[in-house]
Design an enzyme around this catalytic site. Structure first.
Site, PDB file in Angstrom:
ATOM      1  N   CYS A 113       0.709  -1.410  -0.210  1.00 32.62           N
ATOM      2  CA  CYS A 113       0.247   0.030  -0.047  1.00 32.62           C
ATOM      3  C   CYS A 113       0.330   1.684   0.087  1.00 32.62           C
ATOM      4  O   CYS A 113       0.826   2.597  -0.261  1.00 32.62           O
ATOM      5  CB  CYS A 113      -0.859  -0.383   1.166  1.00 32.62           C
ATOM      6  SG  CYS A 113      -1.457  -1.240   1.726  1.00 32.62           S
ATOM      7  N   HIS A 247      -3.450   6.394   2.661  1.00 27.47           N
ATOM      8  CA  HIS A 247      -4.125   5.541   2.027  1.00 27.47           C
ATOM      9  C   HIS A 247      -5.207   4.638   2.357  1.00 27.47           C
ATOM     10  O   HIS A 247      -5.632   5.126   4.095  1.00 27.47           O
ATOM     11  CB  HIS A 247      -3.416   4.590   2.270  1.00 27.47           C
ATOM     12  CG  HIS A 247      -3.238   2.969   1.877  1.00 27.47           C
ATOM     13  ND1 HIS A 247      -3.957   2.989   0.919  1.00 27.47           N
ATOM     14  CD2 HIS A 247      -3.182   1.221   2.743  1.00 27.47           C
ATOM     15  CE1 HIS A 247      -4.326   0.988   1.377  1.00 27.47           C
ATOM     16  NE2 HIS A 247      -3.898   0.774   2.494  1.00 27.47           N
ATOM     17  N   ASN A 277      -9.866  -0.826   0.422  1.00 26.88           N
ATOM     18  CA  ASN A 277      -8.717  -0.946   0.410  1.00 26.88           C
ATOM     19  C   ASN A 277      -8.601  -1.659  -0.875  1.00 26.88           C
ATOM     20  O   ASN A 277      -8.605  -2.959  -1.336  1.00 26.88           O
ATOM     21  CB  ASN A 277      -8.332  -1.849   1.296  1.00 26.88           C
ATOM     22  CG  ASN A 277      -6.778  -1.453   1.610  1.00 26.88           C
ATOM     23  OD1 ASN A 277      -6.188  -1.642   0.591  1.00 26.88           O
ATOM     24  ND2 ASN A 277      -6.447  -2.788   2.995  1.00 26.88           N
TER      25      ASN A 277
END
Ligand code: UT7
Length: 318
Positions: A113, A247, A277
């Site tokens: 990420c 993020h 996500n």
């Protein structure tokens, strides 16, 4: 030293929506649990006939068009992914082939990420020291193909998506003023997706797993730390940061970090509710959506964190 910045972006997500109500039919969960614990309401999922390259190509062509350059002018492609279509060749070349970026050098990076902000930092360095003018930093992830849809703790978290960003030293519109890349490899077992050995043996080791609670605390601390450390590198007071694009892992991580940051004028960009996500694609999806809200001179901080455990940040003067 040449100034480097981002000029334009493209983004693409699959058409298929997987809602919390859909997940209620698949595992023992509820819309209420998912929304309260994560803020996610739906996510996008690739269908079996689709590839992540389809989305990456769409995003890359849009980014080039908005910058008014042809893909043939690109000098390099850095693609961030932990979920490429193929292990080899690098996804960067598959994108390059489809968009006809004929003179590129390219490579993939796998920093989970944190990959998008690592990619921007590497592109900035290349554009400062080498004889190159245009780079494309792409991020494409299909993590939904690496989660176990009988594991309710993890399958609710992820979605698929792709972004592409033109980075240049030729009249850059939005200047990169400071970057950061970091990791703590002693925590490399905290977030794991398996690989070749797991596919050869018991496939259960292949799927995404994490120590959710410790990653949560790590993430909150890292957003706070990046908010202080990265502007300081450029001699800028962190209170001047107008937007943070973190993020998009969990709304509670973002809210907890925002609470820790005392600057009143700072707004956090959030779209985790719509996409879940999407690993390294998530900061770009949020940045692209918020693009027209930013005004000239705004300081925008992008912050990534994830497997490694890794972290990174990019401070942009809009
Ligand atoms: O990009 C990768 C980085 N990763 C992250 O950013 C994730 C960071 N961590 C998190 O976001 C949170 O830790 C999670 C959202 C993953 C989990 O939230 P939590 O508050 O830490 O929940 P938990 O794992 O401690 O589970 C609490 C309870 C458990 O039940 P008991 O043991 O209290 O009876 C779980 O079995 O919730 C249960 N549970 C669920 N219930 C309904 C776990 N998943 C679900 C579910 N639906 N989907």
């Amino acid at each position: 030293m040449k100034s480097v910045g981002i000029r334009s972006m493209g983004a693409a997500v699959p058409k298929k929506i997987l809602s919390n109500q859909d997940l209620e039919k698949m595992v023992d969960t509820s819309d209420e649990w998912i929304v309260t614990r994560t803020g996610i309401r739906e996510r996008r999922v690739l269908e079996s006939h689709e590839t992540i390259n389809d989305l990456l190509v769409q995003a890359a062509l849009t980014a080039c068009e908005k910058s008014n350059i042809s893909p043939g002018q690109l000098d390099f492609i850095i693609n961030s992914t932990l979920s490429p279509d193929r292990i080899s060749p690098a996804q960067a070349f598959e994108i390059g082939r489809e968009i006809k970026a004929e003179k590129i050098f390219g490579f993939d990076i796998n920093v989970a990420c944190s990959g998008f902000v690592y990619g921007l930092a590497i592109a900035e360095s290349l554009l400062k020291v080498r004889d190159v003018s245009y780079g494309l930093v792409t991020a494409g992830e299909q993590v939904t193909r690496m989660v176990d849809y009988t594991d309710r703790a993890n399958c609710i978290l992820f979605g698929d998506g792709a972004t592409a960003t033109v980075v240049t030293n030729d009249q850059p519109d939005h200047l990169i003023v400071a970057t950061e890349m970091g990791s703590d490899p002693t925590l490399s077992n905290e977030v794991v997706i398996g690989g070749i050995n797991d596919l050869l043996n018991d496939k259960s080791g292949y799927y995404f797993r994490q120590n959710g609670r410790s990653v949560f605390k790590f993430a909150v601390n890292k957003i706070k730390e990046m908010f202080e450390v990265v502007p300081r590198k450029a001699g800028i007071d962190s209170a001047k940061i107008r937007y943070v694009v973190p993020h998009q892992a969990n709304i509670r991580i973002i809210e907890a970090a925002a609470k820790e940051i005392t600057s009143n004028g700072t707004e956090f960009i959030v779209n985790v509710n719509k996409y879940g996500n999407t690993s390294s694609a998530s900061i770009g999806l949020a940045l692209n959506e918020a693009w027209n809200r930013f005004e000239k001179g705004d300081l925008v901080l992008l912050v990534g964190f994830g497997a490694g455990l890794s972290w990174g940040a990019t401070l942009i003067e809009w």
